[in-house]
Design a protein around this motif. Structure first.
Motif, short mmCIF file in Angstrom:
data_model
loop_
_atom_site.label_atom_id
_atom_site.label_comp_id
_atom_site.label_asym_id
_atom_site.label_seq_id
_atom_site.Cartn_x
_atom_site.Cartn_y
_atom_site.Cartn_z
N GLN A 34 -3.36 -13.12 -1.73
CA GLN A 34 -4.69 -13.00 -1.26
C GLN A 34 -4.71 -12.52 0.18
OE1 GLN A 34 -6.63 -16.87 -1.12
NE2 GLN A 34 -8.47 -15.98 -1.42
N PRO A 42 -8.36 -13.71 -4.63
CA PRO A 42 -6.78 -13.53 -5.09
C PRO A 42 -6.75 -12.50 -6.12
CG PRO A 42 -7.86 -15.73 -5.26
CD PRO A 42 -9.09 -14.71 -4.96
N LEU A 57 0.08 -17.18 -3.25
CA LEU A 57 -0.57 -18.49 -3.90
C LEU A 57 0.43 -18.66 -5.19
CD1 LEU A 57 -4.08 -17.63 -3.62
CD2 LEU A 57 -3.08 -19.61 -2.79
N LYS A 105 -7.59 -22.79 -17.35
CA LYS A 105 -7.93 -22.82 -15.72
C LYS A 105 -6.77 -22.62 -15.06
CE LYS A 105 -7.49 -27.86 -15.03
NZ LYS A 105 -8.17 -29.00 -14.88
N LEU A 106 -6.56 -21.98 -14.11
CA LEU A 106 -5.58 -22.10 -13.30
C LEU A 106 -5.55 -22.99 -12.08
CD1 LEU A 106 -5.74 -18.19 -12.27
CD2 LEU A 106 -4.59 -19.24 -14.18
N PHE A 136 -4.01 -23.76 -8.43
CA PHE A 136 -3.32 -22.83 -7.37
C PHE A 136 -2.70 -23.98 -6.47
CE2 PHE A 136 -4.96 -18.72 -7.65
CZ PHE A 136 -6.25 -18.99 -8.31
N GLY A 137 -1.45 -23.63 -6.02
CA GLY A 137 -0.98 -24.20 -4.43
C GLY A 137 -1.76 -23.93 -3.41
N GLN A 138 -1.40 -24.52 -2.17
CA GLN A 138 -2.23 -24.34 -0.82
C GLN A 138 -2.02 -22.75 -0.47
OE1 GLN A 138 0.23 -26.20 -1.30
NE2 GLN A 138 1.27 -26.71 0.80
N GLY A 139 -1.18 -22.24 -0.88
CA GLY A 139 -0.99 -20.87 -0.47
C GLY A 139 0.31 -20.94 0.69
N TYR A 167 -14.47 -21.53 -8.73
CA TYR A 167 -13.86 -22.01 -8.07
C TYR A 167 -14.20 -22.12 -6.60
CZ TYR A 167 -9.79 -21.19 -11.45
OH TYR A 167 -9.04 -21.13 -12.30
N GLN A 193 -13.02 -22.39 -2.69
CA GLN A 193 -11.88 -22.33 -1.76
C GLN A 193 -12.26 -22.42 -0.25
OE1 GLN A 193 -9.85 -18.72 -1.61
NE2 GLN A 193 -7.70 -19.32 -1.19
N GLY A 236 -7.72 -22.44 4.26
CA GLY A 236 -6.42 -22.63 4.28
C GLY A 236 -6.03 -23.57 3.27
N GLN A 237 -6.90 -23.60 2.00
CA GLN A 237 -6.43 -24.07 0.88
C GLN A 237 -6.46 -23.26 -0.51
OE1 GLN A 237 -8.49 -27.70 -0.41
NE2 GLN A 237 -8.42 -28.50 2.13
N GLY A 238 -5.83 -23.48 -1.47
CA GLY A 238 -5.88 -22.67 -2.53
C GLY A 238 -7.38 -22.82 -3.24
N PRO A 239 -7.50 -21.90 -4.30
CA PRO A 239 -8.85 -22.27 -5.07
C PRO A 239 -8.68 -23.37 -5.72
CG PRO A 239 -8.17 -19.81 -4.97
CD PRO A 239 -6.96 -20.66 -4.71
N LEU A 254 -10.61 -25.20 -9.27
CA LEU A 254 -11.92 -25.06 -10.17
C LEU A 254 -12.94 -26.05 -10.26
CD1 LEU A 254 -12.40 -23.62 -13.06
CD2 LEU A 254 -11.32 -25.53 -13.95
N LEU A 310 -15.79 -18.61 -5.57
CA LEU A 310 -14.98 -17.70 -6.30
C LEU A 310 -15.50 -17.56 -8.02
CD1 LEU A 310 -11.68 -17.61 -4.65
CD2 LEU A 310 -13.15 -15.71 -4.53
#
Lengths: 110, 112
Positions: free
Chosen positions: A38, A44, A87, A97-98, A100-103, B35, B37, B40-43, B45, B91
């Motif tokens: 991203q 992303p 990510l 559904k995906l 995600f980690g925090q990146g 989603y 977001q 500072g965090q991931g997306p 759902l 998103l």
């Protein structure tokens, strides 16, 4: 506990360095795994899928260890253009559904 | 192939106001996702549609968020009333099946 956890960032590395990102997941039922990239203020985008056998795409290598529920991404010979947030993502076998980690933010410096 | 279209790109509202976001998925994609977001965090759902039916809305704050996908194509996500903590990028993504996930460019919401 978060379902997907990543190394905290940011990673600041010089051009040409090798950098490794680590990720763990808690749901053993997760079926598929991915690394997404991203860029700042962008959506992303899929970088690569991750398989138990390991897979390589140019300078990028991803690995999955189901026994330890661990995922990794290795970037060799890093370029300025690799600067982004990476990510770690899991996907279950139902619904699609995906998760995600925090990146982890990567900054490659000249 | 046209991508996932979202509008507006940016929105600034005051807390307690209402806001709506629109998403047009890739043609033929049966599954649509929203989603959230936070910086500072991931997306995360919020809701998943399969055609015009809801598959997963377990993380949608239903006291203030609602979403619909009439006719199984476009979708609208609404927040009423908005709170400061709703400031995020929203998103939309679509997929034809297990593979081929595509994200839109998102709507950046700022609640002041």
């Amino acid at each position: 506990r978060k379902e997907v956890e990543q190394d905290p960032g940011p990673f600041n590395v010089p051009e040409g360095a090798t950098v490794a990102f680590n990720c763990t997941y808690s749901n053993s039922a997760s079926q598929s795994f991915f690394w997404y990239r991203q860029d700042c203020r962008k959506e992303p985008k899929l970088l690569m899928s991750v398989y138990s056998s390991g897979n390589e795409d140019g300078r990028f290598t991803a690995q999955l260890n189901r026994a330890s529920q661990y995922i990794s991404l290795l970037i060799r010979d890093s370029k300025l253009s690799d600067s982004a947030t990476y990510l770690c993502v899991s996907r279950g076998n139902q619904g699609g559904k995906l998760i995600f980690g925090q990146g982890t933010e990567l900054s490659v410096k000249p | 192939e046209a991508g996932v279209a979202q509008s507006p790109r940016y929105k600034i509202i005051e807390k307690r106001q209402s806001v709506a976001f629109w998403c047009n998925p890739i043609s033929g994609h049966a599954t649509l996702y929203w989603y959230q977001q936070i910086l500072g965090q991931g997306p995360k759902l919020l809701i998943q549609f399969q055609n015009n039916g809801v598959v997963d809305d377990s993380q949608l704050p239903k006291d203030r968020f609602s979403a619909e996908r009439l006719k199984g194509v476009d979708s609208t996500l609404k927040i009423q009333p908005a709170k400061l903590e709703d400031s995020a990028v929203y998103l939309c993504a679509s997929s034809p099946g297990p593979l081929g996930y595509t994200f839109g460019s998102g709507t950046r919401l700022t609640v002041v």
